[in-house]
Write a protein that holds these residues in place. Sequence first.
Motif, mmCIF file in Angstrom:
data_model
loop_
_atom_site.group_PDB
_atom_site.id
_atom_site.type_symbol
_atom_site.label_atom_id
_atom_site.label_comp_id
_atom_site.label_asym_id
_atom_site.label_seq_id
_atom_site.Cartn_x
_atom_site.Cartn_y
_atom_site.Cartn_z
ATOM 1 N N ALA A 43 -50.552 35.234 44.410
ATOM 2 C CA ALA A 43 -49.124 35.022 44.627
ATOM 3 C C ALA A 43 -48.825 35.162 46.115
ATOM 4 C CB ALA A 43 -48.314 36.032 43.828
ATOM 5 N N PHE A 62 -39.774 35.953 45.561
ATOM 6 C CA PHE A 62 -40.335 34.948 44.662
ATOM 7 C C PHE A 62 -41.723 34.583 45.159
ATOM 8 C CE2 PHE A 62 -37.671 33.105 47.898
ATOM 9 C CZ PHE A 62 -38.476 32.121 48.468
ATOM 10 N N ASP A 63 -42.478 33.862 44.313
ATOM 11 C CA ASP A 63 -43.806 33.384 44.679
ATOM 12 C C ASP A 63 -43.644 31.999 45.302
ATOM 13 O OD1 ASP A 63 -46.399 32.571 44.948
ATOM 14 O OD2 ASP A 63 -46.931 32.746 42.826
ATOM 15 N N SER A 121 -45.500 28.939 43.841
ATOM 16 C CA SER A 121 -45.051 28.370 42.559
ATOM 17 C C SER A 121 -43.531 28.515 42.441
ATOM 18 C CB SER A 121 -45.773 29.056 41.392
ATOM 19 O OG SER A 121 -45.525 30.461 41.419
ATOM 20 N N SER A 150 -39.912 27.991 41.517
ATOM 21 C CA SER A 150 -39.377 27.353 40.321
ATOM 22 C C SER A 150 -37.864 27.335 40.349
ATOM 23 C CB SER A 150 -39.875 28.087 39.066
ATOM 24 O OG SER A 150 -39.539 29.466 39.131
ATOM 25 N N THR A 207 -35.275 31.295 37.448
ATOM 26 C CA THR A 207 -36.599 31.546 36.872
ATOM 27 C C THR A 207 -37.618 31.862 37.970
ATOM 28 O OG1 THR A 207 -36.095 29.997 35.086
ATOM 29 C CG2 THR A 207 -38.408 30.569 35.432
ATOM 30 N N GLY A 208 -38.373 32.930 37.800
ATOM 31 C CA GLY A 208 -39.408 33.289 38.752
ATOM 32 C C GLY A 208 -38.918 34.078 39.953
#
Length: 636
Positions: A30, A52-53, A56, A58, A62-63
């Motif tokens: 991550a 957040f990552d 990835s 999103s 979400t995330g």
Amino acid sequence: MNKAIIMLLAGLTAGSSAVCTAAELGAPPALRAYAGIDDDRSATFDDAYASFDLRSLSNWPTGFTVVESLPIGLAAERFQNYGMGAFIDDSFGLQFLLGPGGRFAALDTGNGALTPLNERLQPADQPWLWCYQTMATPCWSSLQWDATTRTLFAMAIDPWNAPYSSRVYTIDPVAGTAHPVGEPLPGTIVRPMAIDPHGRMVGYDELSGRLLEIDKRSGAYETIGMLDLAPTIPEGVMLPGADLGFSADGTLWLVGTKWDFETDPTSTHYHSYAFRVDRQTARGTLVGDAGLVNVHALSIADANRGPDVLFAEGFNGADAYDFRLAVDIAEPAVVPAGEATPLLLRLSNLGSGEIVLTEPWTITLPASVGVADVPAVHSDCPDAFVRADAGANQVEVRAGMRVRSELTCTIEFAIRATEPGSHTITVPEGTVRTQNGGNGNTATAVFVAGPALVSPVLYDQIRYIGEGGGAYAVRWDAGVGPGPDWSSEGADDFSVDGAGWTITEVQLIGGAASQQVDLAIYPDVGGLPGDTPACAWPATPFTYPPDGPRALVSAPLPTPCVLAPGDYWLGVSFVNDYSFWQPNLPISGRQAVWRNPGGAVLAQVAPCPTWNTLTYCLGAIQQGKDFSFRLIGTRS
């Protein structure tokens, strides 16, 4: 960066265990990032501070891990005042934030608590630069940490005066100063920029759409290529204020935002995306879609420690080295006595370890040479704090300044001779004290000053520039802008001495897109401008001299104005643009006056259809202020 701040950071922990675990399992690790999230579709919830990552990204929420939810009012204050962020090494407990107007703060990534550090971080070479406190009129555009030199860098931009420019600065948050490095990048608006783990700087030029490789020591740059984020964000569609950052593996990441045209061609909703950008081609690969939000003030929580700083402890290094510091002085240019010229001192370290000044260093000039008031003293040496008073013959360098291994850094300030002749400037051996002794050589330069010139400046009221708060002074033609009723004029007094003056040029601090200004010189009548000007020049063209201070207007007069001894007033109205004549401090002679014959300008205290003082017409913000101007010509 002050060592006390580093000690504070060292006491904080960074949540990196998830990264290690993912790597051990063989999955892509991550890439934790922190940013402000602007969701303008909600009437009650506008911004959040979240992690957040980045690998990835999103669709919001979400995330995302929300650190702090911010109502509209606080969000506007937080993320308009602080538009960019940076971490120091792997101390991810604090994110340092810098706003376009110079506000500097530390943000706790655990709870979102904000600690202001400096309300108005100003460039040392332009101490009165118009760094407003809003995103609409930016000065600072990027903030990044360089692990290889252990220096906090920032980029400043001038988006108002064509051909525009950008410039690299180093930040000393403790002293509250920013020092220019190298030369400006003309014809660019670099926003944002990033520094990779090996100390190389990359920036995005919003004017041309190019990705640039920037030499952070000289300001020279090369074009990598046109930034290509298509088809996700076509050329010319990305909104200003994108974010760039490097992860520890040297990958360049970009988060950019556009209007959500796919949903609605007239949409004013944000839509942010994350890209991985190829350093060789400037081609972006889409890696994430955050949805209808604006992701801004991004900082990547991935330690950018260059391999060449592993020996260091704190900022100054733990070890002593045998090589001594070498100092040399560039020969100053020959100028007339009384004229300023740069003096450049070069400090060289050819050894393998960092050299640190362990004691304050005083550079002593001959009694016949003094420090000029412009340009400002500055240095590109890490952790340098250099100061001098105008007219003094000593320059003080604070202990703690560093010279990195196998590198040369500089200290530069302006000097002027009080008399013609040759003046020897010397830095004796051993006077620059370091952890391994001192400078191992004596540096000498001879400053040759020619005969003094007769100054063409008849009157100068640009010496003490005020910060903002100028007076609106514009002549509007019929059918242009708000119309003639909004026309206004400012005036300030001066006295002609001797046998009289012939004025050939007027200089001001201000400006207008039309690059025209109405000028008039009125005789003094009872302490105010008279009705009939002695000279008048409507719609006089002006330029911005490249070697002058920011927003200096130079208006050569189409016909000279010959004045007998006495008191006069210079009247100014810029032409057909929302423009301000900038202030001068303190008041010289009588306070400047102002008038708005049409009465349409909303005065703060009282309508002023006829001449009255700035304070009376425009309120307490003008207390103690005059206008900034200079008169050029010859004496009779």
